[in-house]
Design a protein around this motif. Structure first.
Motif, short mmCIF file in Angstrom:
data_model
loop_
_atom_site.label_atom_id
_atom_site.label_comp_id
_atom_site.label_asym_id
_atom_site.label_seq_id
_atom_site.Cartn_x
_atom_site.Cartn_y
_atom_site.Cartn_z
N TYR A 63 9.12 -7.37 3.90
CA TYR A 63 10.01 -6.39 4.50
C TYR A 63 9.17 -5.34 5.21
O TYR A 63 8.13 -4.90 4.70
N VAL A 64 9.63 -4.93 6.39
CA VAL A 64 8.95 -3.88 7.14
C VAL A 64 9.55 -2.54 6.73
O VAL A 64 10.67 -2.21 7.13
N LEU A 65 8.83 -1.79 5.93
CA LEU A 65 9.28 -0.46 5.47
C LEU A 65 8.20 0.58 5.77
O LEU A 65 7.81 1.37 4.92
N LEU A 66 7.69 0.56 7.00
CA LEU A 66 6.61 1.45 7.38
C LEU A 66 7.04 2.91 7.30
O LEU A 66 8.12 3.28 7.77
N ASN A 67 6.19 3.71 6.71
CA ASN A 67 6.42 5.15 6.66
C ASN A 67 6.18 5.73 8.05
O ASN A 67 5.07 5.66 8.57
N LYS A 68 7.22 6.29 8.65
CA LYS A 68 7.14 6.74 10.04
C LYS A 68 6.89 8.24 10.15
O LYS A 68 7.29 8.87 11.13
N ILE A 81 0.87 -1.18 0.00
CA ILE A 81 0.00 0.00 0.00
C ILE A 81 0.90 1.22 0.00
O ILE A 81 1.67 1.45 0.94
N SER A 82 0.83 2.02 -1.04
CA SER A 82 1.85 3.02 -1.34
C SER A 82 2.04 4.06 -0.24
O SER A 82 3.17 4.42 0.09
N TYR A 83 0.97 4.59 0.34
CA TYR A 83 1.12 5.68 1.29
C TYR A 83 1.62 5.21 2.66
O TYR A 83 1.95 6.03 3.51
N MET A 84 1.69 3.90 2.88
CA MET A 84 2.10 3.39 4.19
C MET A 84 3.57 2.97 4.23
O MET A 84 4.08 2.60 5.28
N VAL A 85 4.26 3.00 3.10
CA VAL A 85 5.64 2.51 3.06
C VAL A 85 6.57 3.60 2.57
O VAL A 85 6.15 4.63 2.04
N GLY A 103 -0.52 -7.97 6.85
CA GLY A 103 0.74 -7.25 6.83
C GLY A 103 0.70 -6.02 5.94
O GLY A 103 1.40 -5.03 6.20
N LEU A 104 -0.11 -6.05 4.90
CA LEU A 104 -0.25 -4.88 4.04
C LEU A 104 -0.78 -3.68 4.83
O LEU A 104 -0.39 -2.54 4.59
N LEU A 105 -1.66 -3.95 5.80
CA LEU A 105 -2.21 -2.89 6.62
C LEU A 105 -1.22 -2.35 7.63
O LEU A 105 -1.43 -1.29 8.22
N LEU A 106 -0.14 -3.09 7.85
CA LEU A 106 0.89 -2.67 8.80
C LEU A 106 2.06 -1.97 8.13
O LEU A 106 3.04 -1.62 8.77
N GLY A 107 1.97 -1.77 6.81
CA GLY A 107 3.04 -1.08 6.10
C GLY A 107 4.17 -1.98 5.65
O GLY A 107 5.32 -1.53 5.52
N LYS A 108 3.88 -3.24 5.36
CA LYS A 108 4.90 -4.17 4.89
C LYS A 108 4.91 -4.23 3.37
O LYS A 108 3.88 -4.00 2.71
#
Length: 502
Positions: free
Chosen positions: A122-127, A53-57, A103-108
């Motif tokens: 991969y965990v690439l969450l936008n912080k 999901i583009s805006y979360m990563v 996981g998609l909802l968690l920014g993976k």
């Protein structure tokens, strides 16, 4: 641990799966979602899908570390070769489609090579969250000023930074059926009471709700009594206060997207304590703590007592003061009960208006509005000067509580006590106070009495509640919390002071 709620419609699909089938599965579970990115790449006869999901990563890392590295590979794509070549330490494999969807909802970010039996994540969450700022609702003169934010990762980092111990437990529990929220159960393994930890964990697991909006909402779901006025969880936005409670043997909760933490068990005295008491000399800390206790009692009793005295028991007022009160009330057409209720209601209106307006305008509204309206009310004969002083003192006393929730509760309690005092005088006031005490005696916070250590009586815990002692003497944790380790350090060793001869 509660099973995570995932938006899947097809259950736990079995890999391998064709790329087009995987894309269709994602579209079925995320309909009308233009932010779901699903890209297909070819390399040496292999097909790989990258989806997120583009805006979360963090899109830059996807381009620089995942796509560039994978497209430059000279070997054939496979799960193991991709994990070896992509320079990200968070990579791992997953075989569950349900975990992938959640996981998609968690920014993976996920990579899948067609006909492989595992999906790489991969965990690439936008912080991009609110930066650390000064606390707004719990202001301090001394001590740390930073407050929690809406980012659970940031809040956990702060707690880890403050409590650097392998004994600290950060247990993850997922709450919410339709909108999942990550909740962290935090405690010191060798200190916290096992019964309190199990009680909190079980209540979170048994919670069957669609969503949890905030930690304050969560506390209302899992508290002992839902029909009680008093808060049963200590809510704080200060990491130092939260950490201090954890080290004392209490249990804490942090909720995703919530800028405040919960601490339990909580007693009524917990809401009158401030970590600022620790940063002062013990004499000053004890004095300020005593001031808060007296202020809360004063705030509850003074206005109802005024109404009772003026209505039924004016003979106990000194003669000179009685003459002054008589002159002040000579032009007031309302009975003391109605006059007090009207003025208390006016104070609450000013307070609420000041809280809802922008900061600078709200401060002006509270000061100017109180002066102008109070003076105009006296000149119009609606109320007396003395009652304005009494109500203003009562309102100021309620603001001394470090806890906003307790201050609000105290202001709410005043109204029925004023009514009882206006109807029955001191008998009504005493009836209301006795009813309030009985109510508090029956109240608990995750099984701990709400009036501890006053009830049940534990004199050795008074220094943890009503006053402070020098740190060399406070070598024990509060006994009413029933911690696993009661003694914090050796009192004998703490008293030793050795000078170094030069």
């Amino acid at each position: 641990m509660r099973k995570r709620t995932r938006p899947t419609k097809q259950g736990n699909s079995v890999l391998p799966i064709a790329i087009n089938e995987l894309e269709q599965l994602l579209q079925d579970n995320f309909p009308n979602n233009p932010d779901l990115t699903f890209s297909i790449y070819h390399h040496h006869g292999k097909i790989m899908a990258v989806f997120y999901i583009s805006y979360m990563v963090e899109n830059d890392k996807i381009e620089n570390y995942i796509l560039d590295q994978s497209l430059k590979m000279k070997t054939d794509w496979s799960t193991q070769t991709l994990l070896n070549e992509i320079p990200l330490s968070s990579g791992k494999t997953n075989t569950s489609i349900d975990d992938v969807l959640y996981g998609l909802l968690l920014g993976k970010v996920f990579l899948y090579v067609e006909q492989e039996k595992e999906i790489i994540e991969y965990v690439l969450l936008n912080k991009d969250k609110r930066s650390l700022e000064k606390a707004e609702t719990e202001s301090l003169v001394l001590g740390p000023k930073i407050a929690f934010t809406e980012s659970l990762i940031t809040n956990l980092n702060i707690i880890r930074w403050r409590i650097r111990s392998t004994d600290l437990v950060l247990e993850e529990i997922i709450v919410g059926k339709k909108i999942s929220r990550e909740v962290r159960l935090i405690y010191m393994k060798s200190v916290a009471n096992e019964k309190d930890v199990n009680t909190m964990r079980q209540r979170l697991k048994d919670l069957d709700v669609d969503e949890i909006e905030d930690s304050a909402v969560l506390s209302q779901y899992i508290e002992d009594s839902s029909f009680n006025l008093f808060p049963q969880f200590d809510t704080t936005e200060l990491p130092d206060r939260f950490s201090y409670a954890i080290t004392k043997g209490k249990v804490g909760l942090l909720v995703e997207n919530s800028p405040s933490g919960l601490v339990a068990p909580a007693t009524i005295f917990s809401f009158l304590e401030s970590t600022e008491d620790l940063y002062m000399r013990w004499q000053a800390g004890s004095f300020l703590r005593l001031i808060r206790f007296l202020a809360m009692f004063f705030s509850i009793v003074v206005t109802p007592a005024y109404v009772a005295v003026i209505t039924y028991h004016y003979e106990i007022i000194p003669t000179q003061l009685l003459l002054s009160i008589g002159e002040s009330r000579a032009a007031v057409p309302f009975p003391p009960l109605l006059e007090a209720l009207l003025l208390e209601f006016m104070i609450e209106l000013l307070r609420e208006a000041g809280a809802r307006l922008p900061t600078k305008v709200g401060q002006t509204m509270g000061i100017v509005g109180g002066i102008v309206i109070g003076q105009a009310a006296v000149q119009a004969g609606i109320t007396s000067n003395i009652l304005i002083i009494v109500v203003a003192m009562s309102a100021l006393a309620s603001f001394t509580s470090p806890s906003y929730l307790l201050g609000t509760t105290v202001r709410l309690i005043r109204f029925p006590l004023i009514f009882l005092s206006g109807i029955l005088g001191f008998f009504g006031l005493m009836f209301g106070i006795c009813f309030l005490i009985i109510h508090l005696l029956r109240l608990t916070s995750i099984g701990t009495p709400y009036l501890a250590p006053l009830y049940p009586l534990s004199l050795q815990d008074f220094n943890n509640v009503f006053y402070r002692l020098p740190f060399s003497l406070e070598n024990k944790r509060a006994k009413f919390n029933i911690p696993k380790e009661l003694v914090r350090y050796s009192k004998k060793e703490a008293k030793k002071k050795q000078d170094i001869d030069e």
